[in-house]
Scaffold this motif. Structure first.
Motif, PDB file in Angstrom:
ATOM      1  N   VAL A  74       0.825  -1.215   0.000  1.00 48.44           N
ATOM      2  CA  VAL A  74       0.000   0.000   0.000  1.00 48.44           C
ATOM      3  C   VAL A  74       0.856   1.261   0.000  1.00 48.44           C
ATOM      4  O   VAL A  74       0.548   2.234  -0.707  1.00 48.44           O
ATOM      5  CB  VAL A  74      -0.948   0.002   1.221  1.00 48.44           C
ATOM      6  N   VAL A  75       1.912   1.256   0.800  1.00 43.04           N
ATOM      7  CA  VAL A  75       2.788   2.422   0.936  1.00 43.04           C
ATOM      8  C   VAL A  75       4.156   2.099   0.337  1.00 43.04           C
ATOM      9  O   VAL A  75       4.917   1.323   0.916  1.00 43.04           O
ATOM     10  CB  VAL A  75       2.956   2.830   2.415  1.00 43.04           C
ATOM     11  N   PRO A  76       4.492   2.675  -0.815  1.00 41.98           N
ATOM     12  CA  PRO A  76       5.813   2.438  -1.416  1.00 41.98           C
ATOM     13  C   PRO A  76       6.936   2.865  -0.470  1.00 41.98           C
ATOM     14  O   PRO A  76       6.853   3.906   0.181  1.00 41.98           O
ATOM     15  CB  PRO A  76       5.796   3.303  -2.681  1.00 41.98           C
ATOM     16  N   THR A  77       7.953   2.030  -0.383  1.00 43.05           N
ATOM     17  CA  THR A  77       9.075   2.279   0.522  1.00 43.05           C
ATOM     18  C   THR A  77      10.378   2.298  -0.265  1.00 43.05           C
ATOM     19  O   THR A  77      10.594   1.464  -1.141  1.00 43.05           O
ATOM     20  CB  THR A  77       9.143   1.177   1.601  1.00 43.05           C
ATOM     21  N   MET A  78      11.244   3.255   0.065  1.00 37.72           N
ATOM     22  CA  MET A  78      12.545   3.358  -0.595  1.00 37.72           C
ATOM     23  C   MET A  78      13.663   3.444   0.437  1.00 37.72           C
ATOM     24  O   MET A  78      13.470   3.967   1.541  1.00 37.72           O
ATOM     25  CB  MET A  78      12.604   4.583  -1.508  1.00 37.72           C
ATOM     26  N   ILE A  79      14.829   2.927   0.055  1.00 38.74           N
ATOM     27  CA  ILE A  79      16.057   3.107   0.823  1.00 38.74           C
ATOM     28  C   ILE A  79      16.967   4.011  -0.007  1.00 38.74           C
ATOM     29  O   ILE A  79      17.293   3.691  -1.158  1.00 38.74           O
ATOM     30  CB  ILE A  79      16.756   1.766   1.102  1.00 38.74           C
ATOM     31  N   VAL A  80      17.354   5.148   0.581  1.00 37.27           N
ATOM     32  CA  VAL A  80      18.087   6.177  -0.172  1.00 37.27           C
ATOM     33  C   VAL A  80      19.323   6.612   0.618  1.00 37.27           C
ATOM     34  O   VAL A  80      19.252   6.780   1.843  1.00 37.27           O
ATOM     35  CB  VAL A  80      17.184   7.408  -0.429  1.00 37.27           C
ATOM     36  N   PRO A  81      20.466   6.799  -0.065  1.00 38.32           N
ATOM     37  CA  PRO A  81      21.660   7.316   0.627  1.00 38.32           C
ATOM     38  C   PRO A  81      21.388   8.704   1.222  1.00 38.32           C
ATOM     39  O   PRO A  81      20.544   9.459   0.738  1.00 38.32           O
ATOM     40  CB  PRO A  81      22.713   7.392  -0.490  1.00 38.32           C
ATOM     41  N   ARG A  82      22.112   9.019   2.276  1.00 38.72           N
ATOM     42  CA  ARG A  82      21.944  10.294   2.981  1.00 38.72           C
ATOM     43  C   ARG A  82      22.008  11.481   2.016  1.00 38.72           C
ATOM     44  O   ARG A  82      22.855  11.538   1.125  1.00 38.72           O
ATOM     45  CB  ARG A  82      23.036  10.445   4.036  1.00 38.72           C
ATOM     46  N   HIS A  83      21.087  12.412   2.215  1.00 39.25           N
ATOM     47  CA  HIS A  83      21.026  13.617   1.388  1.00 39.25           C
ATOM     48  C   HIS A  83      20.389  14.725   2.213  1.00 39.25           C
ATOM     49  O   HIS A  83      19.626  14.468   3.156  1.00 39.25           O
ATOM     50  CB  HIS A  83      20.210  13.354   0.114  1.00 39.25           C
ATOM     51  N   LYS A  84      20.698  15.966   1.868  1.00 42.23           N
ATOM     52  CA  LYS A  84      20.158  17.108   2.591  1.00 42.23           C
ATOM     53  C   LYS A  84      18.631  17.087   2.624  1.00 42.23           C
ATOM     54  O   LYS A  84      18.017  17.392   3.666  1.00 42.23           O
ATOM     55  CB  LYS A  84      20.639  18.408   1.918  1.00 42.23           C
ATOM     56  N   ALA A  85      17.999  16.716   1.518  1.00 44.07           N
ATOM     57  CA  ALA A  85      16.538  16.676   1.463  1.00 44.07           C
ATOM     58  C   ALA A  85      15.978  15.689   2.482  1.00 44.07           C
ATOM     59  O   ALA A  85      14.955  15.961   3.141  1.00 44.07           O
ATOM     60  CB  ALA A  85      16.080  16.292   0.058  1.00 44.07           C
ATOM     61  N   LEU A  86      16.647  14.555   2.648  1.00 46.02           N
ATOM     62  CA  LEU A  86      16.193  13.528   3.589  1.00 46.02           C
ATOM     63  C   LEU A  86      16.422  13.970   5.035  1.00 46.02           C
ATOM     64  O   LEU A  86      15.573  13.748   5.909  1.00 46.02           O
ATOM     65  CB  LEU A  86      16.918  12.216   3.312  1.00 46.02           C
ATOM     66  N   GLU A  87      17.559  14.580   5.282  1.00 47.03           N
ATOM     67  CA  GLU A  87      17.855  15.068   6.633  1.00 47.03           C
ATOM     68  C   GLU A  87      16.832  16.113   7.069  1.00 47.03           C
ATOM     69  O   GLU A  87      16.360  16.101   8.226  1.00 47.03           O
ATOM     70  CB  GLU A  87      19.262  15.661   6.675  1.00 47.03           C
ATOM     71  N   GLU A  88      16.486  17.021   6.155  1.00 47.43           N
ATOM     72  CA  GLU A  88      15.528  18.072   6.490  1.00 47.43           C
ATOM     73  C   GLU A  88      14.122  17.492   6.691  1.00 47.43           C
ATOM     74  O   GLU A  88      13.395  17.893   7.604  1.00 47.43           O
ATOM     75  CB  GLU A  88      15.503  19.127   5.381  1.00 47.43           C
ATOM     76  N   ALA A  89      13.743  16.538   5.852  1.00 46.67           N
ATOM     77  CA  ALA A  89      12.415  15.926   5.989  1.00 46.67           C
ATOM     78  C   ALA A  89      12.304  15.132   7.284  1.00 46.67           C
ATOM     79  O   ALA A  89      11.256  15.121   7.939  1.00 46.67           O
ATOM     80  CB  ALA A  89      12.130  15.028   4.791  1.00 46.67           C
ATOM     81  N   ALA A  90      13.390  14.473   7.676  1.00 52.31           N
ATOM     82  CA  ALA A  90      13.382  13.674   8.906  1.00 52.31           C
ATOM     83  C   ALA A  90      13.385  14.544  10.159  1.00 52.31           C
ATOM     84  O   ALA A  90      13.004  14.090  11.241  1.00 52.31           O
ATOM     85  CB  ALA A  90      14.590  12.744   8.928  1.00 52.31           C
ATOM     86  N   ALA A  91      13.803  15.803  10.016  1.00 54.39           N
ATOM     87  CA  ALA A  91      13.945  16.699  11.175  1.00 54.39           C
ATOM     88  C   ALA A  91      12.672  17.479  11.500  1.00 54.39           C
ATOM     89  O   ALA A  91      12.667  18.287  12.431  1.00 54.39           O
ATOM     90  CB  ALA A  91      15.085  17.677  10.929  1.00 54.39           C
TER      91      ALA A  91
END
Length: 214
Positions: A74-91
């Motif tokens: 139901v919910v697509p899942t991805m594994i992605v190397p560290r990136h500024k966009a991911l750090e900001e979204a996780a914060a």
């Protein structure tokens, strides 16, 4: 008289002292048997409790794996190397009055930072740039972003887990975000997200119980 004064009685009355000693002996025997019986019952009870706990843990783990597998469909899942966009979204901080708003903000941060990433193909950067410009507030995404979770993986904090699900109105931008993440080295996990900490703790507890002898 001499012939019978020393004759022992046929059914002699036991003295108090001998009765006490004998009673103590029997009581001691009964006490030992009682302690042994209690120990056996306690050991049996522990074994039964261990078995029930193992069955409960195994059932819970099966359910957890099934839920993760269904969630992956139901919910697509991805594994992605560290990136500024991911750090900001996780914060993004969660507002307990509107916890869903944090997921909308995380989605917005992904679009905002990925639109400026040179590694992302231009067509997807253009889509995300237009999308980011039109959305003036996170409240405009309420009811459209169904789920957006970004966090470092458990084993490697240089890899991030991205889970994203939206309604059909945002489908085009959802695909643009995923294509952008693929350009950054991301890969889709079709079997669903990895187990969380409680599931890993349950696995460890089950293994410990299985190897412990009661």
């Amino acid at each position: 008289m001499q012939s019978w004064v020393n004759e022992p009685p046929r059914n002699p009355r036991r003295s108090k002292s001998s009765a006490i000693v004998e009673a103590r002996g029997k009581g001691s025997s009964k006490s030992s048997e009682g302690r042994a019986k209690y120990a056996r019952q306690s050991q049996d009870g522990l074994a039964l409790l261990s078995h029930a706990t193992q069955v409960s843990l195994a059932l819970g783990l099966d359910n957890s794996r099934a839920v993760r597998a269904l969630k992956g469909q139901v919910v697509p899942t991805m594994i992605v190397p560290r990136h500024k966009a991911l750090e900001e979204a996780a914060a993004v901080e969660v507002d307990m009055d509107m916890p869903w708003d944090a997921e909308c903000k995380a989605y917005g941060r992904l679009a905002l930072y990925l639109r400026a990433e040179p590694k992302v193909p231009e067509q997807f950067r253009t889509l995300l740039a237009d999308h980011a410009q039109k959305i003036k507030a996170s409240t405009e995404l309420h009811g459209l972003v169904l789920h957006c979770r970004v966090s470092p993986t458990f084993k490697d904090h240089n890899l991030y887990l991205v889970e994203l699900a939206v309604t059909s109105e945002l489908r085009t931008f959802h695909l643009a975000i995923f294509q952008a993440l693929v350009a950054l080295g991301g890969s889709i996990k079709y079997q669903g997200p990895p187990p969380k900490q409680p599931e890993r703790d349950a696995v460890s507890a089950l293994r410990a119980l299985q190897h412990h002898h009661f």
